[in-house]
Design a protein around this motif. Sequence first.
Motif, PDB file in Angstrom:
ATOM      1  N   ARG A  47      37.854 -37.057 -46.170  1.00  0.00           N
ATOM      2  CA  ARG A  47      36.615 -36.441 -45.673  1.00  0.00           C
ATOM      3  C   ARG A  47      36.891 -35.487 -44.531  1.00  0.00           C
ATOM      4  NH1 ARG A  47      33.134 -41.522 -44.459  1.00  0.00           N
ATOM      5  NH2 ARG A  47      35.182 -42.446 -44.434  1.00  0.00           N
ATOM      6  N   ILE A  48      37.912 -35.783 -43.761  1.00  0.00           N
ATOM      7  CA  ILE A  48      38.349 -34.876 -42.699  1.00  0.00           C
ATOM      8  C   ILE A  48      39.827 -34.596 -42.929  1.00  0.00           C
ATOM      9  CG2 ILE A  48      36.630 -35.613 -40.997  1.00  0.00           C
ATOM     10  CD1 ILE A  48      38.812 -37.340 -39.721  1.00  0.00           C
ATOM     11  N   PRO A  49      40.312 -33.438 -42.565  1.00  0.00           N
ATOM     12  CA  PRO A  49      41.725 -33.113 -42.808  1.00  0.00           C
ATOM     13  C   PRO A  49      42.654 -34.080 -42.076  1.00  0.00           C
ATOM     14  CG  PRO A  49      40.498 -31.148 -42.201  1.00  0.00           C
ATOM     15  CD  PRO A  49      39.590 -32.320 -41.962  1.00  0.00           C
ATOM     16  N   VAL A  50      43.792 -34.338 -42.684  1.00  0.00           N
ATOM     17  CA  VAL A  50      44.841 -35.143 -42.085  1.00  0.00           C
ATOM     18  C   VAL A  50      45.791 -34.186 -41.383  1.00  0.00           C
ATOM     19  CG1 VAL A  50      46.809 -36.659 -42.576  1.00  0.00           C
ATOM     20  CG2 VAL A  50      44.672 -36.902 -43.877  1.00  0.00           C
ATOM     21  N   ILE A  51      46.010 -34.396 -40.096  1.00  0.00           N
ATOM     22  CA  ILE A  51      46.963 -33.555 -39.372  1.00  0.00           C
ATOM     23  C   ILE A  51      48.307 -34.258 -39.428  1.00  0.00           C
ATOM     24  CG2 ILE A  51      47.590 -32.476 -37.181  1.00  0.00           C
ATOM     25  CD1 ILE A  51      44.634 -32.171 -36.583  1.00  0.00           C
ATOM     26  N   SER A  52      49.245 -33.632 -40.100  1.00  0.00           N
ATOM     27  CA  SER A  52      50.568 -34.216 -40.306  1.00  0.00           C
ATOM     28  C   SER A  52      51.434 -34.037 -39.068  1.00  0.00           C
ATOM     29  CB  SER A  52      51.234 -33.522 -41.493  1.00  0.00           C
ATOM     30  OG  SER A  52      52.611 -33.820 -41.512  1.00  0.00           O
ATOM     31  N   ASN A  53      52.221 -35.075 -38.745  1.00  0.00           N
ATOM     32  CA  ASN A  53      53.149 -34.904 -37.630  1.00  0.00           C
ATOM     33  C   ASN A  53      54.473 -34.293 -38.089  1.00  0.00           C
ATOM     34  OD1 ASN A  53      54.537 -37.090 -38.727  1.00  0.00           O
ATOM     35  ND2 ASN A  53      53.771 -38.540 -37.228  1.00  0.00           N
ATOM     36  N   VAL A  54      54.532 -33.844 -39.340  1.00  0.00           N
ATOM     37  CA  VAL A  54      55.696 -33.110 -39.840  1.00  0.00           C
ATOM     38  C   VAL A  54      55.573 -31.631 -39.473  1.00  0.00           C
ATOM     39  CG1 VAL A  54      56.896 -32.316 -41.928  1.00  0.00           C
ATOM     40  CG2 VAL A  54      56.204 -34.700 -41.715  1.00  0.00           C
ATOM     41  N   ASP A  55      54.346 -31.084 -39.631  1.00  0.00           N
ATOM     42  CA  ASP A  55      54.151 -29.656 -39.361  1.00  0.00           C
ATOM     43  C   ASP A  55      52.987 -29.378 -38.408  1.00  0.00           C
ATOM     44  OD1 ASP A  55      51.960 -30.194 -40.961  1.00  0.00           O
ATOM     45  OD2 ASP A  55      52.567 -28.861 -42.586  1.00  0.00           O
ATOM     46  N   ALA A  56      52.329 -30.429 -37.932  1.00  0.00           N
ATOM     47  CA  ALA A  56      51.200 -30.306 -36.993  1.00  0.00           C
ATOM     48  C   ALA A  56      50.072 -29.435 -37.551  1.00  0.00           C
ATOM     49  CB  ALA A  56      51.665 -29.785 -35.633  1.00  0.00           C
ATOM     50  N   MET A  57      49.894 -29.496 -38.869  1.00  0.00           N
ATOM     51  CA  MET A  57      48.855 -28.719 -39.533  1.00  0.00           C
ATOM     52  C   MET A  57      47.907 -29.658 -40.271  1.00  0.00           C
ATOM     53  SD  MET A  57      49.561 -25.595 -38.781  1.00  0.00           S
ATOM     54  CE  MET A  57      48.463 -24.766 -39.901  1.00  0.00           C
ATOM     55  N   PRO A  58      46.625 -29.244 -40.413  1.00  0.00           N
ATOM     56  CA  PRO A  58      45.677 -30.068 -41.174  1.00  0.00           C
ATOM     57  C   PRO A  58      45.865 -29.875 -42.682  1.00  0.00           C
ATOM     58  CG  PRO A  58      44.578 -28.129 -40.294  1.00  0.00           C
ATOM     59  CD  PRO A  58      45.993 -28.089 -39.788  1.00  0.00           C
ATOM     60  N   HIS A  59      45.725 -30.983 -43.411  1.00  0.00           N
ATOM     61  CA  HIS A  59      45.882 -30.945 -44.865  1.00  0.00           C
ATOM     62  C   HIS A  59      44.784 -31.768 -45.524  1.00  0.00           C
ATOM     63  CE1 HIS A  59      49.818 -29.096 -44.472  1.00  0.00           C
ATOM     64  NE2 HIS A  59      50.059 -29.970 -43.511  1.00  0.00           N
ATOM     65  N   SER A  60      44.255 -31.283 -46.647  1.00  0.00           N
ATOM     66  CA  SER A  60      43.220 -31.990 -47.403  1.00  0.00           C
ATOM     67  C   SER A  60      43.588 -32.205 -48.866  1.00  0.00           C
ATOM     68  CB  SER A  60      41.901 -31.216 -47.335  1.00  0.00           C
ATOM     69  OG  SER A  60      41.416 -31.194 -46.016  1.00  0.00           O
ATOM     70  N   ASP A  61      44.563 -31.482 -49.371  1.00  0.00           N
ATOM     71  CA  ASP A  61      44.959 -31.591 -50.767  1.00  0.00           C
ATOM     72  C   ASP A  61      45.811 -32.856 -50.954  1.00  0.00           C
ATOM     73  OD1 ASP A  61      46.323 -31.438 -53.223  1.00  0.00           O
ATOM     74  OD2 ASP A  61      46.460 -29.248 -53.132  1.00  0.00           O
ATOM     75  N   PRO A  62      45.369 -33.810 -51.787  1.00  0.00           N
ATOM     76  CA  PRO A  62      46.128 -35.047 -51.978  1.00  0.00           C
ATOM     77  C   PRO A  62      47.588 -34.825 -52.391  1.00  0.00           C
ATOM     78  CG  PRO A  62      43.950 -35.290 -52.898  1.00  0.00           C
ATOM     79  CD  PRO A  62      44.097 -33.838 -52.509  1.00  0.00           C
ATOM     80  N   ALA A  63      47.853 -33.826 -53.214  1.00  0.00           N
ATOM     81  CA  ALA A  63      49.232 -33.553 -53.631  1.00  0.00           C
ATOM     82  C   ALA A  63      50.080 -33.121 -52.437  1.00  0.00           C
ATOM     83  CB  ALA A  63      49.259 -32.491 -54.726  1.00  0.00           C
ATOM     84  N   VAL A  64      49.497 -32.310 -51.563  1.00  0.00           N
ATOM     85  CA  VAL A  64      50.214 -31.861 -50.361  1.00  0.00           C
ATOM     86  C   VAL A  64      50.433 -33.040 -49.421  1.00  0.00           C
ATOM     87  CG1 VAL A  64      50.073 -30.380 -48.313  1.00  0.00           C
ATOM     88  CG2 VAL A  64      49.393 -29.492 -50.560  1.00  0.00           C
ATOM     89  N   ILE A  65      49.441 -33.893 -49.288  1.00  0.00           N
ATOM     90  CA  ILE A  65      49.576 -35.066 -48.421  1.00  0.00           C
ATOM     91  C   ILE A  65      50.711 -35.960 -48.920  1.00  0.00           C
ATOM     92  CG2 ILE A  65      48.435 -37.182 -47.635  1.00  0.00           C
ATOM     93  CD1 ILE A  65      45.796 -35.489 -47.597  1.00  0.00           C
ATOM     94  N   LYS A  66      50.790 -36.188 -50.228  1.00  0.00           N
ATOM     95  CA  LYS A  66      51.891 -36.985 -50.782  1.00  0.00           C
ATOM     96  C   LYS A  66      53.240 -36.330 -50.484  1.00  0.00           C
ATOM     97  CE  LYS A  66      49.746 -39.480 -54.614  1.00  0.00           C
ATOM     98  NZ  LYS A  66      49.851 -39.796 -56.054  1.00  0.00           N
ATOM     99  N   ALA A  67      53.327 -35.030 -50.668  1.00  0.00           N
ATOM    100  CA  ALA A  67      54.584 -34.318 -50.416  1.00  0.00           C
ATOM    101  C   ALA A  67      54.996 -34.434 -48.954  1.00  0.00           C
ATOM    102  CB  ALA A  67      54.453 -32.852 -50.828  1.00  0.00           C
ATOM    103  N   ILE A  68      54.032 -34.329 -48.067  1.00  0.00           N
ATOM    104  CA  ILE A  68      54.331 -34.421 -46.639  1.00  0.00           C
ATOM    105  C   ILE A  68      54.746 -35.837 -46.255  1.00  0.00           C
ATOM    106  CG2 ILE A  68      53.261 -34.325 -44.344  1.00  0.00           C
ATOM    107  CD1 ILE A  68      51.848 -31.801 -45.294  1.00  0.00           C
ATOM    108  N   LEU A  69      54.122 -36.841 -46.859  1.00  0.00           N
ATOM    109  CA  LEU A  69      54.529 -38.225 -46.589  1.00  0.00           C
ATOM    110  C   LEU A  69      55.989 -38.438 -46.985  1.00  0.00           C
ATOM    111  CD1 LEU A  69      51.342 -40.193 -47.668  1.00  0.00           C
ATOM    112  CD2 LEU A  69      52.304 -40.038 -45.349  1.00  0.00           C
ATOM    113  N   LYS A  70      56.405 -37.848 -48.082  1.00  0.00           N
ATOM    114  CA  LYS A  70      57.806 -37.953 -48.506  1.00  0.00           C
ATOM    115  C   LYS A  70      58.717 -37.241 -47.505  1.00  0.00           C
ATOM    116  CE  LYS A  70      56.299 -37.923 -53.299  1.00  0.00           C
ATOM    117  NZ  LYS A  70      56.199 -37.107 -54.523  1.00  0.00           N
ATOM    118  N   LYS A  71      58.283 -36.075 -47.066  1.00  0.00           N
ATOM    119  CA  LYS A  71      59.082 -35.281 -46.122  1.00  0.00           C
ATOM    120  C   LYS A  71      59.164 -35.957 -44.752  1.00  0.00           C
ATOM    121  CE  LYS A  71      59.563 -30.565 -44.488  1.00  0.00           C
ATOM    122  NZ  LYS A  71      59.020 -29.231 -44.452  1.00  0.00           N
TER     123      LYS A  71
END
Length: 121
Positions: A47-71
Motif C-alpha cells: 500500500r505504501i512503497p518499500v524503501i530498500s536499504n540496498v539502494d535507498a529508493m522506494p519500490h512498489s513492484d513485487p518483482a522488483v522487491i523480490k529482486a532487491i531482497l535477493k540482492k
Amino acid sequence: AEIAKPDFKARMTVPLSVAGAFHTDFMSPAVAELAAVLDSVTIRKPRIPVISNVDAMPHSDPAVIKAILKKQVTSPVLWENTIAAMMERGYEQGYELGPGKVVAGIVKRTNKQALVINIEA
C-alpha cells in the motif's frame, strides 16, 4: 579495514563485533536458497512503497522487491541513505521492534526531530 580507508576517504576504521559476514560476498551461497523461497511465495503490491536499504529508493513492484531482497544478502546496508530518503518523503514516526535501540540511534543522528518508538520483544 585499514587498506580500505583511502578508498572511502575515511579518517578511521572501527572493527565491528558481528555474528557473521552478512551483506558481503561471503553470503553469496545463501542467495540461491533465498531465491528459491522467494520464488515460491507471492508478494503483493504494498500500500505504501518499500524503501530498500540496498539502494535507498522506494519500490512498489513485487518483482522488483523480490529482486532487491535477493540482492540485499550480499549488498552493503545504506542505513543513513535509507533514513534520509524516508525523511525526504515525510517520515513522522516509526517503530523499532526488538531489543536495543540501534535503529533509533541511527534515525536520531540523521534527524534529531524524528520520533522512533522502541518496542522490546
